[in-house]
Design an enzyme around this catalytic site. Structure first.
Site, PDB file in Angstrom:
ATOM      1  CD  GLU A  87     -24.290   9.210   2.281  1.00  0.00           C
ATOM      2  OE1 GLU A  87     -25.005   8.386   2.888  1.00  0.00           O
ATOM      3  OE2 GLU A  87     -23.850   8.992   1.144  1.00  0.00           O
ATOM      4  CB  SER A 460      43.624  -5.011  -2.194  1.00  0.00           C
ATOM      5  OG  SER A 460      44.420  -6.034  -2.767  1.00  0.00           O
TER       6      SER A 460
END
Length: 795
Positions: A87, A460
């Site tokens: 780059e 229950s």
């Protein structure tokens, strides 16, 4: 002649001056609108947040830009060299603008004008940082001037390493990867510190055009670009020529990574954590903040939990027959195109979508919807559950789209998503840490979490709360209730609860009532204690959001969630301390600072420089005690009987102390079991999303309890056996199950019960209905001797 030349020279000078003045004005104007580049000193890019299981495994990631931040000090020199060579070869020499590189780019572009070659750029790494972080990508003169000015100023403010750090962590590499750390994981499945020169060169080649060098589409172009970067590294003196030659001979080495990390078995758990974090932090913070979220999830237990629940749901569903294919495609037309559009999303990894190509007398020929469109055969044995007395041709037709599962033998089995649903939650009773949670058969099929969102009647399973309230308010394990039909007048209405099977056992102690889930006994006890009191206890334990002190609530007719019931049972299991269910242990921000910690206990003397003879530090538990520990243990003891002799005795066999309670609602709409050992509390619920009967066999004992047994057997494998803690000061007596009076060890009807200080078994036989009046049956001299001379044990 000379005058003419002077005239043109004057015009040229004037033009140059005007251009210079124009540029100066433009620069001055642009400078007034420059972004604040100093903000980059503290800039941190968007980072993905990660969810970790309790063992440190990553189970999920959340990100708008998948990125991991990597300090420049952790970036190897070979990686820096690759990017600088690709780059900006003069990165360490220029002051933001590379005029030599610019001149070279202009020359190359003029030379290539009119050809098919791509234009060469001259932006430095500093300019790219300025554009990516402070500006837009507009191709305008104003933007280029801003970029140049910012680059010069940034170079005067920041070090080269800081600029390179910003660049490497910000850039896009394709494949939903941002920053060098994420790119290394995405393309090579390894951290940056482990990538080779060739791999670094390939990553450095990507920012110019990630799609142009996609390794799965354009491998040749990707290799050529990688090798070009390696050549530049040699040219710039970073790599020796012989080493570069060896690196260029290597294959690209890119590996196709699996889908973004997600623990498929924990879809409901992960989604609940995500929702919690969005509520706490906001969606943007979660997806960009880089948080580390340590959850309570135990991966092994989660897998066992889902397997146990799915197995039960499939077994129930298959007993009710095959409901047909998920789709049908006409094989005369272009069926491959239609088949490709069939959705295959499923978190059941061994299941596959298949289309029936042909039916033979004893099997079917299928094409699987996989990468290879594999051809397989589905034998009659794999359809046995669906066939009954039918033949394969009676069950399937060519063109049917079906689900199949590959067995360990290599054969295939016909499958279908069950209509019945369920949930499982497993929690540590001392802490409330949820180690496993399953909210349904399949998260991809339905995101509705039945563990936390489904409001169902617990039946229950609620009864232990009634018994605990009674034991805390003057009743004892020796209390006797007549198990016989009863009517309660509630204003103008009459309520007559009935036992399952309409059977009754006469006078029995509380233990019998809870072990055999007697509705009449629970209703009578709740009526005696008072429903206001019972519902106060339900409120303390966090079962209901809205209390309705109606007597039928004593049998679990209210609506609650599985998570709340498991948390309530955890209070009973841990001796009465408040429990807050938690899926998150700790949350840290991107800097490692803890922003949330579930364990709020403080330890002032835990961190000292050295030991100087001081006492060991103690962690102070500040949680509220919502149940007396002796009451909690009495309840636990009676619930152990549910497993040993009661409604769960046929299906729960762990070979260790375990307590629990089955629950089945009216018309068998809901089947529950919540049980626990000293280490884990686990609850299971099974039922249809649109409430309907599960059938005669759809009881808590028959459907839910086996799931508990399967899961807990696996969960507690190799865990040492431990006993429930008996609070100090309690006394053990042998009592008769039917009279509540003290008895001897040779009495087959005897059972050991724990009594609080100041309480003993009954001296005279009396029942709840007698309102304190004794019956003709009085204590024998032997009973009085037992009470006078001693109990079974003192704890």
């Amino acid at each position: 002649m000379f005058r003419l030349i002077g005239y043109f020279f004057s015009i040229a000078c004037m033009g140059l001056l005007l251009c210079a003045a124009g540029v100066a004005v433009l620069v001055a104007t642009v400078q007034q609108d420059l972004p604040d580049y100093t903000s980059l000193q503290d800039y941190t890019p968007p980072l993905k947040s990660r969810l970790y299981a309790s063992n440190g495994d990553v189970v999920a990631e959340f990100a708008s830009e998948p990125r991991l931040f990597l300090p420049i000090q952790s970036v190897p020199d070979r990686v820096k060299a690759a990017f600088i060579s690709a780059e900006d070869k003069n990165f360490y020499q220029h002051n933001g603008l590379d005029f030599i590189g610019l001149a070279r780019a202009i020359t190359v572009n003029l030379t290539n004008m009119g050809s098919d070659k791509r234009m060469v750029g001259a932006s430095t790494i500093t300019q790219q940082v300025a554009k990516n972080l402070l500006l837009t990508s507009d191709q305008t003169m104003t933007r280029k001037i801003k970029e140049a000015l910012l680059s010069i100023r940034m170079e005067g403010t920041f070090s080269k390493d800081r600029i390179l750090e910003l660049y490497l962590n910000q850039i896009f590499f394709g494949q939903r990867s941002y920053g060098i750390a994420q790119a290394a994981l995405t393309y090579f499945g390894k951290p940056v510190s482990e990538i080779s020169i060739a791999e670094a060169a390939y990553l450095a080649a990507l920012p110019k055009g990630p799609s142009n060098y996609n390794p799965f589409l354009y491998e040749k172009a990707a290799v050529e670009r990688r090798n070009w970067v390696i050549d530049r590294m040699v040219e710039n003196g970073y790599v020796a020529a012989d080493l570069a030659l060896a690196e260029k001979q290597k294959p690209l080495g890119v590996v196709r990574q699996p889908a973004p990390t997600r623990f498929a078995e924990a879809g409901y758990f992960i989604d609940d954590v995500r929702k919690t974090m969005v509520d706490e932090l906001g969606e943007q913070a979660l997806y960009q903040g880089g948080y580390s979220i340590r959850t309570t999830l135990d991966p092994r237990l989660q897998r066992e939990a889902r397997s146990a629940l799915q197995t039960a749901l499939l077994a129930y569903d298959e007993q009710r027959g095959y409901r047909g294919p998920i789709d049908h495609i006409d094989l005369v037309k272009n069926w491959q195109e239609a088949f490709a559009k069939i959705k295959t999303d499923t978190d059941v990894p061994d299941w596959s979508v298949a289309i029936v190509n042909a039916i033979d007398p004893d099997d079917a020929e299928l094409t699987l919807k996989d990468a290879d469109n594999s051809r397989v055969r589905l034998a009659a044995a794999g359809m046995k559950w669906a066939l009954g007395k039918k033949k394969p041709r009676d069950l399937l037709k060519a063109g049917d789209v079906i689900l199949v599962e590959k067995q360990s033998s290599g054969d295939y089995r016909l499958r279908q998503f069950p209509k019945v649903q369920g949930a499982l939650v497993s929690m540590q009773p001392q802490t409330g840490r949820v180690v496993a949670m399953v909210g349904g058969f399949s998260y991809t099929q339905s995101q509705f979490n039945r563990a936390t969102q489904a409001l169902r009647q617990p039946g229950s399973v609620f009864k232990p709360i009634v018994y605990a309230a009674a034991l805390d308010n003057g009743f004892s394990p020796a209390t006797v209730i007549r198990d016989e039909p009863v009517e309660f007048r509630l204003g103008d209405q009459v309520w007559a609860p009935k036992n399952d099977g309409d059977s009754y056992a006469g006078p029995q102690t509380l233990r019998f009532g809870i072990e055999h889930s007697r509705n009449v006994m629970a209703a009578k006890l709740a009526n005696a204690v008072g429903m206001d009191t019972v519902m106060e206890y339900a409120d303390r334990l966090g079962i209901y959001d809205h209390r309705t002190p109606v007597l039928s609530m004593s049998l679990g007719s209210g609506e609650t969630t599985l998570m709340k019931m498991v948390a309530a049972y955890s209070v009973i299991a841990n001796g009465g301390l408040q429990v807050t269910p938690s899926l998150i242990d700790r949350t840290q921000d991107r800097t490692g600072k803890t922003v949330f910690r579930q364990d709020q206990r403080q330890c002032d003397n835990c961190n000292v420089e050295k030991w100087d003879g001081q006492s060991e530090p103690e962690l102070t538990d500040t949680r509220e005690r919502v149940l007396d520990p002796m009451t909690a243990y009495q309840t636990v003891s009676m619930m152990q009987g549910v497993v040993e002799r009661g409604t769960a005795s046929r299906h729960v066999k762990l070979g260790r102390p375990v307590a629990g309670k089955t629950g089945t609602t009216n018309a068998n709409h809901d089947a529950w079991f919540v049980g626990f050992t000293p280490e884990l509390v686990t609850g299971i619920y099974i039922g249809f999303d649109e409430p309907s009967s599960l059938g005669r066999a759809g009881s808590g004992g028959g459907l839910a309890a086996p799931v508990f047994n399967d899961f807990m057997s696996a969960a507690l494998d190799k865990v040492p056996v431990s006993n429930f803690h008996v609070p100090t000061g309690m006394t053990a007596y042998l009592i008769s199950r039917t009279t509540g009076m003290a008895t001897t060890p040779d009495d087959p009807d005897g059972v050991q019960e724990m009594f609080k200080p100041g309480t003993t078994p009954a001296t005279y036989f009396t029942t709840l209905e007698d309102n304190g009046a004794s019956s003709p049956l009085v204590a024998s001299p032997q009973t009085e001797k037992i009470l006078r001379e001693g109990a079974v044990g003192l704890f």
